[in-house]
Design a protein around this motif. Structure first.
Motif, short mmCIF file in Angstrom:
data_model
loop_
_atom_site.label_atom_id
_atom_site.label_comp_id
_atom_site.label_asym_id
_atom_site.label_seq_id
_atom_site.Cartn_x
_atom_site.Cartn_y
_atom_site.Cartn_z
N GLU A 72 -11.15 6.04 -3.81
CA GLU A 72 -10.98 5.30 -2.57
C GLU A 72 -10.77 6.31 -1.44
O GLU A 72 -10.04 7.29 -1.60
CB GLU A 72 -9.79 4.34 -2.62
CG GLU A 72 -9.98 3.18 -3.56
CD GLU A 72 -8.81 2.21 -3.54
OE1 GLU A 72 -7.95 2.32 -2.62
OE2 GLU A 72 -8.75 1.33 -4.43
N ASP A 115 -13.60 6.02 -10.48
CA ASP A 115 -13.32 5.38 -9.20
C ASP A 115 -12.70 6.35 -8.20
O ASP A 115 -11.98 7.30 -8.57
CB ASP A 115 -12.35 4.22 -9.38
CG ASP A 115 -12.94 3.09 -10.21
OD1 ASP A 115 -14.17 2.94 -10.19
OD2 ASP A 115 -12.16 2.38 -10.88
N ILE A 172 -7.57 8.95 -4.84
CA ILE A 172 -7.43 8.16 -3.62
C ILE A 172 -7.07 9.11 -2.49
O ILE A 172 -6.19 9.95 -2.64
CB ILE A 172 -6.38 7.03 -3.78
CG1 ILE A 172 -6.29 6.20 -2.50
CG2 ILE A 172 -5.03 7.56 -4.22
CD1 ILE A 172 -5.47 4.92 -2.66
N ARG A 187 -14.67 2.17 -1.09
CA ARG A 187 -14.42 2.17 -2.53
C ARG A 187 -15.65 2.77 -3.21
O ARG A 187 -16.74 2.23 -3.12
CB ARG A 187 -14.12 0.76 -3.02
CG ARG A 187 -12.95 0.13 -2.25
CD ARG A 187 -12.52 -1.20 -2.83
NE ARG A 187 -11.50 -1.81 -1.98
CZ ARG A 187 -10.21 -1.51 -1.97
NH1 ARG A 187 -9.78 -0.54 -2.77
NH2 ARG A 187 -9.36 -2.12 -1.16
N PHE A 235 -3.04 2.25 -6.82
CA PHE A 235 -4.24 2.88 -7.37
C PHE A 235 -3.91 3.60 -8.68
O PHE A 235 -4.66 3.51 -9.66
CB PHE A 235 -4.81 3.85 -6.34
CG PHE A 235 -6.08 4.53 -6.75
CD1 PHE A 235 -7.31 3.93 -6.56
CD2 PHE A 235 -6.05 5.80 -7.32
CE1 PHE A 235 -8.49 4.56 -6.93
CE2 PHE A 235 -7.22 6.44 -7.69
CZ PHE A 235 -8.45 5.82 -7.49
N TRP A 254 -9.53 6.25 2.47
CA TRP A 254 -8.91 5.51 3.55
C TRP A 254 -8.97 6.35 4.82
O TRP A 254 -8.30 7.39 4.93
CB TRP A 254 -7.45 5.21 3.22
CG TRP A 254 -7.26 4.18 2.14
CD1 TRP A 254 -7.67 4.29 0.82
CD2 TRP A 254 -6.61 2.92 2.26
NE1 TRP A 254 -7.31 3.16 0.12
CE2 TRP A 254 -6.65 2.30 0.97
CE3 TRP A 254 -5.99 2.26 3.32
CZ2 TRP A 254 -6.09 1.06 0.75
CZ3 TRP A 254 -5.42 1.02 3.08
CH2 TRP A 254 -5.48 0.42 1.82
N SER A 257 -17.56 -0.79 1.26
CA SER A 257 -16.48 -0.44 2.18
C SER A 257 -15.98 -1.69 2.86
O SER A 257 -16.65 -2.72 2.90
CB SER A 257 -16.95 0.57 3.23
OG SER A 257 -17.92 0.00 4.06
N GLU A 281 -0.05 2.10 -1.59
CA GLU A 281 -1.45 2.05 -2.02
C GLU A 281 -1.75 3.10 -3.09
O GLU A 281 -2.52 2.86 -4.02
CB GLU A 281 -2.38 2.21 -0.82
CG GLU A 281 -2.32 1.08 0.19
CD GLU A 281 -2.84 -0.25 -0.37
OE1 GLU A 281 -3.50 -0.24 -1.43
OE2 GLU A 281 -2.57 -1.29 0.25
N VAL A 311 -11.67 1.35 4.59
CA VAL A 311 -11.49 1.72 3.19
C VAL A 311 -12.84 1.72 2.49
O VAL A 311 -13.52 0.69 2.46
CB VAL A 311 -10.53 0.75 2.47
CG1 VAL A 311 -10.27 1.23 1.04
CG2 VAL A 311 -9.22 0.63 3.23
#
Length: 365
Positions: free
Chosen positions: A322, A320, A266, A312, A357, A324, A296, A353, A310
């Motif tokens: 992310e 995965d 992330i 994704r 995550f 930001w 997004s 966050e 954000v």
């Protein structure tokens, strides 16, 4: 004259200043040392007062107000009173580092092992400053996690930056990565830690080192959080580090050194960051968006708060990520507490966050 540690640190700093600023500034550092002033005071004058604009990290970051001494009670919480925030030391062939460790109250009696988050501070910061700014200990108390803060001393870098741009500190079982991994393993062995839920996160130089750690130790860390940082091995020395920070075009060798994603990540980055260009955030998630669709969302915030976008992402292997992007934000921890340096209280809560995550992504064996 006795050559104490402070004087030797000042001489090391003078050599750095000589290479990067010139003989006049280096002479000033030496003169201050001879008068008995510390390397830190010399560093304030040379880097903060002499330069016209933002100070080029990795030497030191842009000047902000000095952070006041912080305690949990000052912020209206008693988290350190309930848990334990202790100081420890670790050594191996690469050297030694102190680290601070937050253990939530009652952790010894927990029936199940707890997650561990390793937090790497930015330049000019230390463990207490970073803990105050991120407020990760308060989250750890409520979500039942351990949090470790390895400390980069001035003897290792005049501005206390992790040396993410040095080849000897970019590979597993060498240099600073071996020390951070060693601290992590020591905590796992000594405490009730869930080895499938061990994470690494960092800000700025610490974010760049977190990128190295997740690339070099995918068996140790389940996911990484990188705030205002850079991709692993995007630089090999100071000139290439400064070029990367400015968002310059990377060489073929640098692009080839980018690792394919092995663990979730992330990333947070302000689109007004004048210290580390936001293009570095894109480099970190390179490889996550080439084989699958990218979704997004734009998040609206209350008046006076920063908006963010954000994205994704998912890699071809189903890993995965992310991203930001925080609109209008400079080089600071989003949603951080003003009790620490380099924080932006108006931003989204990066700490919350990241923890969300992390807990969604235990290690996939």
């Amino acid at each position: 004259m006795k050559l104490n540690e402070g004087f030797l640190n000042s001489m090391q700093e003078a050599m750095t200043v000589l290479r990067t600023r010139g003989p006049a500034e280096a002479t000033e550092v030496i003169q201050r040392a001879l008068r008995g002033e510390t390397a830190g005071a010399a560093n304030e004058t040379v880097w903060h007062d002499k330069l016209p604009g933002p100070i080029p990290f990795p030497f030191a970051e842009a000047k902000t107000k000095e952070a006041a001494p912080y305690t949990a009670r000052d912020a209206g919480i008693d988290v350190e009173d309930r848990g334990h925030f202790g100081t420890h030391a670790y050594s191996n062939a690469a050297g030694s580092r102190q680290y601070r460790l937050y253990v939530p109250a009652g952790a010894a009696g927990e029936p199940l092992p707890l997650p561990l988050i390793v937090m790497l501070h930015g330049c000019t910061q230390d463990a207490d400053d970073f803990a105050a700014g991120t407020q990760m200990n308060a989250l750890a108390e409520s979500h039942r996690c351990l949090v470790a803060y390895p400390v980069q001393p001035r003897r290792a870098n005049p501005s206390k930056c992790w040396n993410w741009f040095k080849p000897d500190d970019q590979h597993r079982e060498r240099g600073e990565p071996s020390l951070i991994a060693g601290i992590t393993r020591e905590i796992i062995a000594a405490h009730n830690v869930d080895s499938a839920r061990v994470y690494v996160a960092g800000m700025s130089a610490g974010g760049a080192m977190a990128a190295i750690m997740i690339a070099e130790y995918p068996e140790l860390y389940a996911a990484a959080g990188i705030h205002s940082g850079l991709a692993a091995r995007c630089a090999q020395d100071v000139p290439s580090a400064l070029a990367a920070m400015k968002g310059g075009k990377r060489s073929k060798a640098q692009r080839a050194s980018t690792d394919a994603p092995q663990r979730p990540v992330i990333v947070f980055h302000g689109d007004a960051d004048a210290t580390v260009h936001i293009s570095n955030a894109m480099h970190i998630v390179n490889g996550f968006d080439v084989q699958v669709d990218v979704g997004s969302e734009a998040r609206r915030t209350d008046a006076g708060r920063r908006g963010c976008t954000v994205a994704r992402l998912v890699s071809g292997d189903g890993i995965d990520a992310e991203l930001w992007t925080i609109h209008g934000a400079a080089h600071a921890w989003a949603g951080g507490n003003a009790g620490g340096s380099y924080t932006d209280p108006a931003g989204p809560d990066a700490s919350a966050e990241m923890l969300r995550f992390f807990l969604e992504h235990p290690q996939r064996r």
